[in-house]
Scaffold this motif. Structure first.
Motif, short mmCIF file in Angstrom:
data_model
loop_
_atom_site.label_atom_id
_atom_site.label_comp_id
_atom_site.label_asym_id
_atom_site.label_seq_id
_atom_site.Cartn_x
_atom_site.Cartn_y
_atom_site.Cartn_z
N LYS A 5 70.67 -25.35 6.25
CA LYS A 5 71.71 -24.78 6.48
C LYS A 5 72.27 -23.54 5.64
N LYS A 6 71.86 -23.38 4.67
CA LYS A 6 72.21 -21.97 3.64
C LYS A 6 71.42 -21.10 4.28
N ARG A 7 70.48 -21.28 4.88
CA ARG A 7 69.78 -19.84 5.55
C ARG A 7 70.70 -19.56 6.91
N ILE A 8 70.99 -20.48 7.59
CA ILE A 8 71.43 -20.38 9.11
C ILE A 8 73.01 -19.64 8.68
N ILE A 9 73.62 -20.04 7.44
CA ILE A 9 74.79 -19.31 7.31
C ILE A 9 74.72 -17.69 6.85
N GLU A 10 73.65 -17.53 6.07
CA GLU A 10 73.36 -16.28 5.42
C GLU A 10 72.54 -15.28 6.52
N GLU A 11 72.10 -15.90 7.47
CA GLU A 11 71.14 -15.16 8.33
C GLU A 11 71.31 -14.98 9.87
N GLY A 12 72.12 -16.35 10.18
CA GLY A 12 72.48 -16.44 11.51
C GLY A 12 73.76 -15.50 12.01
N ILE A 13 73.56 -15.08 13.28
CA ILE A 13 74.66 -14.19 13.90
C ILE A 13 75.19 -14.90 15.04
N VAL A 14 76.49 -15.13 15.04
CA VAL A 14 76.98 -15.71 15.89
C VAL A 14 77.49 -14.65 17.23
N LEU A 15 76.87 -14.90 18.23
CA LEU A 15 77.09 -13.78 19.32
C LEU A 15 78.24 -14.10 20.46
N SER A 16 78.33 -15.61 20.43
CA SER A 16 79.52 -16.21 21.14
C SER A 16 79.57 -17.49 20.77
N ASP A 17 80.49 -18.10 21.55
CA ASP A 17 80.69 -19.62 21.27
C ASP A 17 79.71 -20.42 21.34
N LYS A 18 78.58 -19.98 22.25
CA LYS A 18 77.57 -20.87 22.52
C LYS A 18 76.20 -20.11 21.94
N VAL A 19 76.11 -18.96 21.60
CA VAL A 19 74.86 -18.49 21.13
C VAL A 19 74.83 -17.97 19.77
N LEU A 20 73.55 -18.44 19.22
CA LEU A 20 73.51 -18.17 17.56
C LEU A 20 72.15 -17.37 17.46
N LYS A 21 72.37 -16.37 17.08
CA LYS A 21 70.90 -15.52 16.93
C LYS A 21 70.36 -15.92 15.52
N LEU A 22 69.06 -16.10 15.52
CA LEU A 22 68.50 -16.72 14.47
C LEU A 22 67.10 -15.97 14.30
N ASP A 23 67.00 -14.79 14.62
CA ASP A 23 65.61 -14.01 14.68
C ASP A 23 65.22 -14.00 13.55
N GLY A 24 65.66 -13.89 12.11
CA GLY A 24 64.98 -13.95 11.05
C GLY A 24 64.48 -15.24 10.60
N LEU A 25 64.90 -16.18 11.24
CA LEU A 25 64.28 -17.65 10.71
C LEU A 25 63.47 -18.18 11.75
N LEU A 26 63.57 -18.26 12.95
CA LEU A 26 62.96 -18.76 14.07
C LEU A 26 62.28 -18.02 15.28
N ASN A 27 62.96 -17.04 15.48
CA ASN A 27 62.74 -16.35 17.09
C ASN A 27 62.21 -14.97 17.19
N HIS A 28 61.75 -14.53 15.68
CA HIS A 28 61.08 -13.27 15.77
C HIS A 28 60.61 -13.08 14.40
N GLN A 29 60.75 -13.62 13.58
CA GLN A 29 60.40 -13.77 12.02
C GLN A 29 60.23 -15.01 11.68
N VAL A 30 59.25 -15.19 10.99
CA VAL A 30 59.28 -16.66 10.39
C VAL A 30 58.91 -16.75 8.93
N ASP A 31 59.67 -17.57 8.21
CA ASP A 31 59.54 -17.70 6.80
C ASP A 31 58.69 -19.09 6.65
#
Length: 190
Positions: A5-31
């Motif tokens: 949750k902390k990482r989502i808040i820090e790194e997630g980018i809300v693009l719209s009321d339906k889309v959350l960009k999480l490239d730094g966690l799941l979709n482009h880069q992996v920790d």
């Protein structure tokens, strides 16, 4: 998972009321450390289910599915989205729309890697409308294998996918549930 949750808040980018960009966690880069922690969590939740295979859809679910399979000591199988020259011509195949990509694709899984005696744990990165998940669930059913559950990193609880799958009697374990992305703010469901 509070760390997630902390990482989502820090790194997630809300693009719209339906889309959350999480490239730094799941979709482009992996920790790797976070990913292994998620795998340990899913393994703990499903350890008593007798899982013989972990399955996912390429590509964003692969890292977490790998971590889960590693923790459970079982193989990971992933359904491909694109046919290759080496693709099994007799593979299980299902046509599914992609919410985030805005296209329809075929997902394919070789019959060689899914047997009727398998007890399958399906791991996915995000569930929104659940179309890819529903497609893979159909493939698992056609193989005769038993689906023991679906582990989802992020459930968008404000979209219908997870609820529709739960209504089929399928167990879903979500690490994080998002209740809303309204006004650019991420609101979690406890």
């Amino acid at each position: 998972m509070e760390l997630l949750k902390k990482r989502i808040i820090e790194e997630g980018i809300v693009l719209s009321d339906k889309v959350l960009k999480l490239d730094g966690l799941l979709n482009h880069q992996v920790d790797p450390q976070l990913t292994m922690e998620m795998g340990r969590e899913f393994a703990a939740r499903f350890r008593e289910s007798g899982v013989t295979r972990v399955v996912t859809v390429e590509s964003s679910g692969i890292a977490v599915a790998f971590a889960t399979a590693y923790e459970l000591g079982v193989p990971l199988v992933f359904a491909r989205r694109k046919k290759t020259l080496l693709a099994d011509p007799d593979a299980y195949c299902e046509r599914v729309p992609s919410f985030t990509k805005g296209i329809v694709t075929d997902i394919m899984l070789s019959r060689e890697y899914m047997k009727s005696e398998d007890r399958v744990l399906f791991i996915d990165d995000i569930i929104a409308n659940g179309d890819a998940a529903k497609g893979l669930i159909k493939i698992i059913a056609r193989s005769g294998a038993e689906l023991v559950g679906l582990g989802v990193v992020i459930e968008k609880a404000f979209q219908s996918g997870a609820q529709t799958i739960r209504e089929q009697g399928i167990r879903i374990e979500s690490l994080v549930k998002i209740g809303s992305l309204t006004d650019g703010k991420i609101k979690f469901v406890e």
